[in-house]
Design an enzyme around this catalytic site. Structure first.
Site, PDB file in Angstrom:
ATOM      1  N   HIS A  23       0.838  -1.203   0.000  1.00 45.97           N
ATOM      2  CA  HIS A  23       0.000   0.000   0.000  1.00 45.97           C
ATOM      3  C   HIS A  23       0.882   1.265   0.000  1.00 45.97           C
ATOM      4  O   HIS A  23       0.768   2.113  -0.892  1.00 45.97           O
ATOM      5  CB  HIS A  23      -0.933  -0.015   1.215  1.00 45.97           C
ATOM      6  CG  HIS A  23      -1.855   1.153   1.281  1.00 45.97           C
ATOM      7  ND1 HIS A  23      -3.177   1.083   0.887  1.00 45.97           N
ATOM      8  CD2 HIS A  23      -1.657   2.435   1.661  1.00 45.97           C
ATOM      9  CE1 HIS A  23      -3.738   2.266   1.033  1.00 45.97           C
ATOM     10  NE2 HIS A  23      -2.837   3.113   1.500  1.00 45.97           N
ATOM     11  N   GLU A  24       1.742   1.364   0.992  1.00 38.90           N
ATOM     12  CA  GLU A  24       2.603   2.560   1.062  1.00 38.90           C
ATOM     13  C   GLU A  24       3.543   2.574  -0.147  1.00 38.90           C
ATOM     14  O   GLU A  24       3.858   3.641  -0.678  1.00 38.90           O
ATOM     15  CB  GLU A  24       3.389   2.590   2.374  1.00 38.90           C
ATOM     16  CG  GLU A  24       2.525   2.619   3.645  1.00 38.90           C
ATOM     17  CD  GLU A  24       1.456   3.698   3.664  1.00 38.90           C
ATOM     18  OE1 GLU A  24       1.686   4.785   3.096  1.00 38.90           O
ATOM     19  OE2 GLU A  24       0.376   3.455   4.235  1.00 38.90           O
ATOM     20  N   HIS A  35       1.830   4.293  -2.970  1.00 40.95           N
ATOM     21  CA  HIS A  35       1.905   5.758  -2.835  1.00 40.95           C
ATOM     22  C   HIS A  35       3.289   6.248  -3.281  1.00 40.95           C
ATOM     23  O   HIS A  35       3.418   7.254  -3.972  1.00 40.95           O
ATOM     24  CB  HIS A  35       1.703   6.172  -1.374  1.00 40.95           C
ATOM     25  CG  HIS A  35       0.277   6.148  -0.899  1.00 40.95           C
ATOM     26  ND1 HIS A  35      -0.733   6.863  -1.504  1.00 40.95           N
ATOM     27  CD2 HIS A  35      -0.317   5.508   0.154  1.00 40.95           C
ATOM     28  CE1 HIS A  35      -1.877   6.668  -0.851  1.00 40.95           C
ATOM     29  NE2 HIS A  35      -1.655   5.845   0.162  1.00 40.95           N
ATOM     30  N   GLU A  49      -4.666   7.484  -3.521  1.00 44.51           N
ATOM     31  CA  GLU A  49      -5.181   6.236  -2.942  1.00 44.51           C
ATOM     32  C   GLU A  49      -5.464   5.210  -4.051  1.00 44.51           C
ATOM     33  O   GLU A  49      -5.387   4.015  -3.812  1.00 44.51           O
ATOM     34  CB  GLU A  49      -6.438   6.541  -2.106  1.00 44.51           C
ATOM     35  CG  GLU A  49      -6.827   5.458  -1.117  1.00 44.51           C
ATOM     36  CD  GLU A  49      -5.842   5.223   0.040  1.00 44.51           C
ATOM     37  OE1 GLU A  49      -4.875   5.998   0.193  1.00 44.51           O
ATOM     38  OE2 GLU A  49      -6.035   4.239   0.772  1.00 44.51           O
TER      39      GLU A  49
HETATM   40 ZN    ZN Z   1      -3.171   5.237   1.547  1.00 44.61          ZN
END
Ligand code: ZN
Length: 492
Positions: free
Chosen positions: A260-261, A264, A290
């Protein structure tokens, strides 16, 4: 480039340098700061934030922006146009609220945060309610200061997602509600497999595996790093310094936080070097940001083929006692468990958007004046029962669970759902360009996917508005049908 644009660029460089320096101090605060340095750090940050705010609201900048708007013309580059657009927007946001109002709001938020912590730990909504009421009232007032066309909530949404309107979100959620509720009911019957853990996941191995996962998806450790923090986050300290953090509990969450990170960070590492030291060297909005974290976490990370690629098979092999006995089908089922639950941050990709829908419906009703703050708990519980089929045993696990409202973030939650919807739409677009996408993933060639994302989305930074970018990358506006199809195909 005209003198005016050069002056504006220099101004942007200063603001960006300050912002990245503030981010570095904050990153340190969340990772390595010695116990006794917190108070001093708070003062340092307050000093730098004051300088930043002064620069961001200076009348000199206001005049420079007016001149810049006049020199722009049809021949101006997309970059120049965007620089002016983004800086005018930031200037307006920073200057439209009266100074006394900002000071009062900041006092309110400090009190609201303390009250929220107490209310949550004692499970007493009434401790938080009077503060929350003021937070909503001041948000309504700030909507008036910012200005809006149709609905006061538009002004709040726009703070987090440029151009997003209440009407759009209402329509989008109506479509989701109707189709998601039955998908959740069915998928949660069939996707119930859980990891049975007898041996704990050693922390040092989690750290290694997390870095291996980041490396496998193309995160560049020469332009970033990964450290531990209480809550995982991504931060930008410069165009060549996009850092991520992770948290190491005793389950598989570290892998999905890393992805997830990592998503980003891949987005930001992919921004064109040409935009460095300007506000264009950032993700364009929370929703688009996101969409990238979700893309790498879910579309790639929870894909069966990924876990057959050499890089990810090696990660499984790092945990023979915990994962060694599982077939790849078992593992796939476990990482895709569907379980209606109380807590948003633990929700799976099928149920997640219903958590957001509930918050959106409540925020909108309070802003419209059709729901009173005191009735939030009962409305919350009733909606959890209706949409997710769960009974909420306490407000601590219900309407007090998220920090956002105590931090004044009204209008923020919908961006999470925009991200989920965007991730599926971008995935559909990619799959058309690469019909062998399954093989691409299984062979560990996610670089091919990253290159496509970089060319179509990442390199542009904040040059285009979120809706322009979605249109450019996928040839259509944001459309919830992609996400609903994705869930149907995967889970039903
Ligand atoms: Zn996020």
């Amino acid at each position: 480039m005209t003198d005016t644009m050069q002056q504006l660029l220099r101004y942007a460089n200063t603001l960006t340098d300050l912002k990245n320096t503030i981010a570095l101090l904050q990153w340190d605060q969340e990772t390595y700061i010695p116990e006794q340095a917190h108070q001093e750090r708070g003062e340092q940050l307050s000093t730098l934030n004051t300088i930043y705010h002064r620069q961001q609201t200076a009348s000199e900048l206001g005049e420079l922006l007016k001149r810049a708007q006049q020199v722009l013309n049809d021949q101006s580059s997309d970059k120049d146009k965007a620089l002016v657009r983004v800086m005018v927007r930031a200037y307006d946001q920073a200057t439209k609220l009266p100074t006394e109002f900002v000071a009062e709001y900041s006092r309110l938020l400090s009190q609201a945060h303390v009250a929220w912590v107490a209310a949550r730990s004692q499970n007493k909504f009434e401790l938080f309610a009077p503060h929350l009421e003021k937070v909503f009232n001041m948000n309504k007032q700030s909507a008036d200061y910012y200005g809006y066309k149709d609905h006061p909530y538009d002004a709040l949404l726009d703070l987090y997602e440029e151009g997003l309107t209440t009407k759009q979100v209402t329509e989008m959620f109506a479509q989701l509600r109707e189709q998601l509720v039955p998908i959740v009911a069915q998928a949660s019957q069939n996707w119930t497999r859980q990891l049975e853990l007898t041996t704990p996941f050693q922390k040092d191995l989690q750290v290694l595996a997390s870095k291996a996962a980041l490396r496998a998806i193309g995160y560049d450790f020469n332009r970033g790093r990964e450290d531990a923090s209480a809550h995982p986050f991504t931060t930008a300290l410069g165009a060549n310094d996009r850092r991520v953090t992770n948290r190491y509990a005793n389950d598989l969450s570290f892998i999905f936080s890393a992805l997830h990170e990592g998503g980003h960070a891949l987005y930001e590492q992919g921004i064109s070097a040409d935009l460095a030291r300007t506000p264009l060297s950032e993700g364009v909005s929370l929703g688009i940001h996101e969409s990238q974290s979700r893309f790498w976490e879910n579309m790639i990370g929870r894909n069966q083929q990924l876990w057959q690629s050499r890089e990810f098979v090696d990660i499984i092999k790092m945990f023979p006692e915990q994962l060694g006995a599982l077939t790849s089908q078992d593992f796939y089922q476990i990482i895709n468990q569907v379980k209606p639950s109380l807590i948003r941050v633990e929700a799976d990709e099928v149920t997640y958007n219903l958590h957001i829908l509930i918050r959106f419906e409540i925020e909108k009703a309070v802003i419209e004046g059709t729901l009173s703050v005191n009735d939030i708990p009962s409305t919350w519980n009733q909606k959890y029962k209706q949409y997710l089929g769960v009974d909420v045993p306490s407000d601590a696990q219900g309407c007090l669970q998220d920090i956002h409202w105590s931090g004044g973030m009204i209008g923020y939650f919908p961006t999470y759902t925009l991200g989920n919807l965007g991730s599926a739409q971008i995935w559909d677009t990619y799959k058309q360009k690469d019909p062998d996408y399954q093989e691409t993933i299984r062979s560990g060639n996610t670089k091919k996917i990253l290159n496509w994302l970089t060319a179509n989305i990442y390199q542009h930074g904040a040059i285009y508005t979120p809706s322009e970018l979605m249109q450019k990358a996928t040839n259509q506006p944001l459309n919830p049908a992609h996400y609903l199809n994705y869930l149907q195909q995967k889970f039903l």
